[in-house]
Design an enzyme around this catalytic site. Structure first.
Site, mmCIF file in Angstrom:
data_model
loop_
_atom_site.group_PDB
_atom_site.id
_atom_site.type_symbol
_atom_site.label_atom_id
_atom_site.label_comp_id
_atom_site.label_asym_id
_atom_site.label_seq_id
_atom_site.Cartn_x
_atom_site.Cartn_y
_atom_site.Cartn_z
ATOM 1 N N VAL A 27 0.811 -1.174 -0.063
ATOM 2 C CA VAL A 27 -0.005 0.142 0.008
ATOM 3 C C VAL A 27 0.937 1.163 -0.024
ATOM 4 O O VAL A 27 0.248 2.383 -0.078
ATOM 5 C CB VAL A 27 -1.067 -0.055 1.339
ATOM 6 N N GLY A 28 2.143 1.191 -0.029
ATOM 7 C CA GLY A 28 3.118 2.247 0.069
ATOM 8 C C GLY A 28 3.393 2.554 1.260
ATOM 9 O O GLY A 28 3.993 3.775 1.545
ATOM 10 N N ASP A 52 13.344 -1.948 0.700
ATOM 11 C CA ASP A 52 12.821 -1.182 1.583
ATOM 12 C C ASP A 52 13.878 -0.374 2.597
ATOM 13 O O ASP A 52 13.615 0.755 2.597
ATOM 14 C CB ASP A 52 11.605 -1.564 2.159
ATOM 15 N N ARG A 60 -1.695 7.212 -3.185
ATOM 16 C CA ARG A 60 -2.520 6.766 -4.414
ATOM 17 C C ARG A 60 -1.837 5.672 -5.034
ATOM 18 O O ARG A 60 -0.677 6.115 -5.892
ATOM 19 C CB ARG A 60 -2.878 8.203 -5.248
ATOM 20 N N LYS A 75 13.520 -0.417 10.217
ATOM 21 C CA LYS A 75 12.655 -1.633 9.770
ATOM 22 C C LYS A 75 13.313 -2.931 10.185
ATOM 23 O O LYS A 75 13.810 -3.721 9.976
ATOM 24 C CB LYS A 75 13.115 -1.667 8.082
ATOM 25 N N THR A 104 6.464 2.349 2.519
ATOM 26 C CA THR A 104 8.068 3.002 2.240
ATOM 27 C C THR A 104 7.954 4.090 1.546
ATOM 28 O O THR A 104 8.508 5.165 1.981
ATOM 29 C CB THR A 104 8.628 1.778 1.605
ATOM 30 N N ALA A 113 5.993 -4.252 8.270
ATOM 31 C CA ALA A 113 6.002 -5.311 7.468
ATOM 32 C C ALA A 113 4.546 -5.668 7.319
ATOM 33 O O ALA A 113 3.811 -6.058 8.160
ATOM 34 C CB ALA A 113 6.662 -6.626 7.765
#
Length: 226
Positions: free
Chosen positions: A14-15, A55, A177, A38, A17, A118
């Site tokens: 879904v973005g 990422d 988006r 992370k 990062t 994650a």
């Protein structure tokens, strides 16, 4: 300014990062010393410098506190699967004390630590536990990233409910988006603005990866100053 917060997503891809990089850019522009963390990443690769995750590499590059890769990502798993599956395949036990020690070290070196999760909120890291349990232990406030696409309203509201049920504060959310063809975009954003229990920190437009630079302009950090 809070010293650490957690980036959660409504799902994988879904973005998180992309949103994390935008938030780090915005924090950098405020003159803060930023560190990225992370704790667990799957789908990593070994390109001759040890196993590393793309990422985590991106986050390390945007944060302005210089850190060794292992400080940013203590558990880099090879298999592109749920962390509990990848960890079992590689005979790795994800130890929360290791995660906590790493976070404490980064707090000492920076003004603020962005901790990126994650997958989704309830992603398993073993057969018996989820990463969200560690986030609860650390009492990290949460920024929720919503990938704007069909179905995201239910995913966002359910995830927000789960985070609050776990006793954690949602301090903001970011709309990313992920599909330029998503219909009724404005209506989706309006519903999220009405239903999310926290302010919108920004909207990140769809853009090719090569143009994902200097994204701090899409983020408004007022909620993080409290």
């Amino acid at each position: 300014m809070i010293d650490a917060f957690f980036i959660a997503g409504t799902d994988t891809d879904v973005g998180k990062t992309v949103a994390s990089k935008a938030i780090l850019d915005a924090l950098n522009m405020k003159g803060l010393r930023t560190a990225a963390y992370k704790p667990v990443a799957a789908g990593s690769e070994d390109k001759g410098e040890g196993v590393q995750n793309s990422d985590a590499i991106h986050l390390r590059a945007v944060a302005n506190v210089e850190l060794r890769y292992e400080e940013v990502n203590p558990y880099a798993l090879l298999m592109p699967a749920s962390p509990h599956i990848a960890a079992e395949a590689e005979n790795v036990v994800i130890d929360y004390s290791v995660l906590s020690e790493g976070l404490a070290s980064l707090k000492e070196k920076s003004d603020v630590v962005l901790v990126e999760g994650a997958g989704g909120w309830r992603v398993p890291v073993s057969k018996d536990d989820c990463l969200s349990t560690w986030v609860q232990q650390e009492k990290l406030p949460v920024v929720l990233v919503v990938g704007i696409k069909l179905g995201c309203l239910s995913h966002a509201m359910l995830t927000a409910e789960a985070i609050q049920h776990d006793g954690l504060e949602i301090i903001g959310w970011v709309a990313n988006r992920v599909n330029p063809g998503t219909e009724n975009y404005a209506e989706i954003i309006k519903m999220l603005e009405d239903k999310m229990p926290a302010p919108k920190l920004g909207e990140i437009p769809y853009m090719p990866s090569v143009k994902r630079k200097n994204m701090g302009k899409y983020i408004h950090l007022e909620a993080l100053d409290n």
